[in-house]
Motif scaffolding. Structure first.
Motif, short mmCIF file in Angstrom:
data_model
loop_
_atom_site.label_atom_id
_atom_site.label_comp_id
_atom_site.label_asym_id
_atom_site.label_seq_id
_atom_site.Cartn_x
_atom_site.Cartn_y
_atom_site.Cartn_z
N GLY A 62 -10.16 -1.24 -3.00
CA GLY A 62 -8.77 -1.06 -3.39
C GLY A 62 -8.48 -1.53 -4.81
N MET A 65 -5.08 0.45 -3.45
CA MET A 65 -5.30 0.63 -2.02
C MET A 65 -4.17 1.46 -1.44
SD MET A 65 -5.81 -2.08 1.08
CE MET A 65 -7.53 -2.39 0.78
N ARG A 93 -5.72 -5.18 -4.99
CA ARG A 93 -5.50 -4.04 -4.09
C ARG A 93 -4.48 -3.03 -4.66
NH1 ARG A 93 -6.27 -6.41 1.91
NH2 ARG A 93 -6.74 -8.52 1.30
N THR A 132 0.83 -1.20 0.00
CA THR A 132 0.00 0.00 0.00
C THR A 132 0.87 1.26 0.00
OG1 THR A 132 -0.17 -0.03 2.41
CG2 THR A 132 -1.93 -1.11 1.17
#
Lengths: 293, 296
Positions: free
Chosen positions: B242, B249, B246, B68
């Motif tokens: 996300g 994200m 993801r 992230t």
């Protein structure tokens, strides 16, 4: 900010005239780029309004840039599922009260720093400026815990109270106060034996009017757009401010495109209207705050 | 009269007191409390149990945290470089008094900045929808593509689209700040250079950019602080998920998921403080870089 104007006016004029003549092609390219960029800035919002007037079938099948007849249907559809005006009222209430509070407390604080030479003033002000560097998310978990202890989770106070202490507003108002409120005014109020807070409320505050209103619009918009904090601190659908409500609708009614576009439009339109009226003040306060910093 | 004003000085404390009281209770205390929680395994219900630096060790070994963080820095970097350069050029162009419609362009470019970020993310999500999105319909109708593209299925595209949204929202804002900076530069300087036969391009590179260095630094640091906190746009763009794998994200989305969806408050608080350290490091680096440039 205005410095000496060009001393050699005629000479400069000739220069400008020459450059406008010579750079015709360059000018055209520049205007085309500027206009293209302006179109990009407007198109998404135009599409948003157009699509909010179409039904699912049209949106799902064709591209259109002309309005359709389904705005009322979309509205009724939305009204049957969520109370968007409740969200609107929530946003208005939260943004309104936190703006008024943060401006009043900001002005008080700015006045204290600008016009009184008390001990520790410099350090306290530096501390206040330093807090602007700290990202809000640091406080988020502690805030959640604090408000849960106080029993204020899912209450408007949880959003409004922390917003009341806005360091940027203090900084901004202090800059304005130092240049626009002469000490003599305060001195003369004292000679007339006005109390310190009366002087502030009846003399200083009215002079701050224009600066405060410019800042107020900006604070209001910032609060209106606040998303993460209410998402975390609120639980009930009827407390959510508009942006949160609209974002959550996506999860519930994700396939109802006309409704979604209309929801987004209703959450953005007030901003468009405010900006259309106050763009000069908003842009001015951003510029002022940045350069003085 | 002088003596009188001296005696009033303690009133300053009364004026600043409300701010500092509110800030201490609702700003400082929650931050310190977050710090305390970051050393516990608090789940929101049972009493927090002290775990020392356990959460921090776990964060530093958490692949999802790094992922992230990478997403956040990638999204930020890809948006901020064009944002700061394009807005500088635009400011230079719009500072020309002979240009028509300066106020109009200034207002239109600034406008996306004040639009609700969350709503904008949702709007872009709708426009880029695979089946119902306006963009695919447009591209098919014009004949550029034959079949609709599933934009939101591509991790890299999702990161880029968040960058694009941020660029869209912030280039006008940076432009206004540069414009304010340009107003502070003595016009005589530019005119003198023009008289000496300097081209606009050279004036821009050799006079404008060096003189705006403090403003550029200001923009860098504020954009780092803001960039690490990206949340609203990717959250609504991906409906909180996300995106594919993801990819979009951001760190704050991860923090939100950990703390408020999985109720691992201690771990979430540790993530918050790690991000804070990263913000400080990046700010210091950009400060050093900008001041080193000015010496050479």
């Amino acid at each position: 900010m205005q410095t000496a104007k060009s001393i050699e006016q005629p000479n400069a004029a000739i220069q400008h005239y020459a450059s406008t003549k010579r750079l015709t092609l360059g000018k055209v390219i520049i205007y085309m780029l500027l206009t293209g960029l302006a179109v990009i800035c407007i198109v998404p919002f135009y599409l948003m309004i157009i699509y909010s007037t179409h039904n699912n079938a049209t949106i799902a099948s064709t591209f259109t840039f002309l309005p359709g007849p389904f705005v009322a249907d979309n509205y009724l559809n939305m009204a049957s599922k969520i109370n968007i005006w409740r969200g609107f009222a929530n946003s208005l209430f939260i943004a309104g009260t936190s703006t008024v509070l943060s401006l009043y407390i900001g002005s008080l604080t700015a006045y204290g720093f600008a016009k009184f030479k008390f001990k520790g003033r410099t350090w306290l002000f530096m501390f206040l400026l330093a807090t602007m560097m700290v990202p809000g998310q640091l406080a988020l978990i502690g805030m959640y815990r604090l408000f849960s202890t106080l029993g204020l989770l899912d209450s408007y106070a949880a959003i409004i109270l922390p917003a009341a202490a806005n360091a940027f507003n203090v900084f901004f108002i202090k800059q304005f106060m130092e240049s626009s409120i002469p000490d003599e005014i305060i001195e003369s109020a004292r000679v007339d034996s006005a109390g310190e807070f009366r002087t502030f409320n009846q003399i200083v505050l009215p002079i701050l009017g224009p600066a405060i209103s410019a800042l107020g619009i900006f604070t209001f918009i910032g609060s209106w757009n606040n998303f993460l904090t209410p998402l975390v601190l609120f639980f009930s659908l009827d407390k959510y401010p508009l942006p949160v409500l609209v974002a959550l609708v996506q999860g519930y009614y994700g396939m109802d495109y006309g409704l979604l576009y209309l929801g987004v439009a209703i959450s953005i339109l007030p901003i468009i209207i405010v900006f259309a009226i106050f763009s000069r003040q908003i842009i001015g306060s951003v510029a002022l705050g940045a350069v003085k910093g | 009269m002088f003596a009188k004003s001296i005696r009033k000085d303690h009133y300053g404390y009364y004026f600043i007191a409300p701010f500092f009281i509110i800030f201490t209770i609702f700003g400082l205390y929650p931050i310190l409390y977050s710090l305390y929680i970051s050393f516990t395994n608090f789940d929101g219900i049972t009493t927090p149990e002290f775990v020392g630096i356990g959460n921090y060790v776990a964060v530093l070994q958490d692949p999802l945290f790094y992922k992230t963080l990478f997403n956040t820095l990638f999204i930020w970097g890809v948006s901020v470089v064009p944002q700061l350069t394009v807005s500088l050029v635009l400011a230079f162009i719009l500072n020309d008094k002979l240009l028509k419609g300066r106020d109009f362009f200034r207002a239109v470019y600034f406008f996306p900045n004040i639009v609700t970020a969350a709503s904008l993310g949702l709007l872009v999500s709708l426009i880029f929808d695979w089946q119902s999105g306006g963009l695919n319909h447009f591209l098919v109708q014009v004949g550029i593509i034959d079949d609709p593209i599933n934009w939101k299925n591509d991790p890299w595209f999702m990161r880029l689209i968040v960058s694009a949204i941020l660029f869209f929202q912030y280039f006008g804002y940076s432009m206004v700040i540069y414009l304010a900076g340009l107003q502070g530069i003595d016009p005589a300087l530019q005119e003198a250079a023009q008289m000496d036969g300097a081209k606009k391009k050279h004036i821009f590179i050799h006079i404008i950019v060096p003189m705006l260095r403090p403003i550029i630094l200001f923009q860098m640091i504020t954009s780092i602080i803001g960039g690490i906190q990206i949340f609203d746009q990717p959250f609504t763009l991906t409906n909180g998920s996300g995106g594919p794998d993801r990819a979009a994200m951001t760190s704050i989305m991860y923090l939100y998921n950990v703390a408020f969806q999985s109720t691992r408050f201690g771990y979430g608080a540790a993530i918050a403080f790690c991000l804070f350290v990263i913000i400080i490091l990046l700010s210091v680096v950009s400060f050093i870089m900008t001041s080193r440039k000015s010496r050479s």
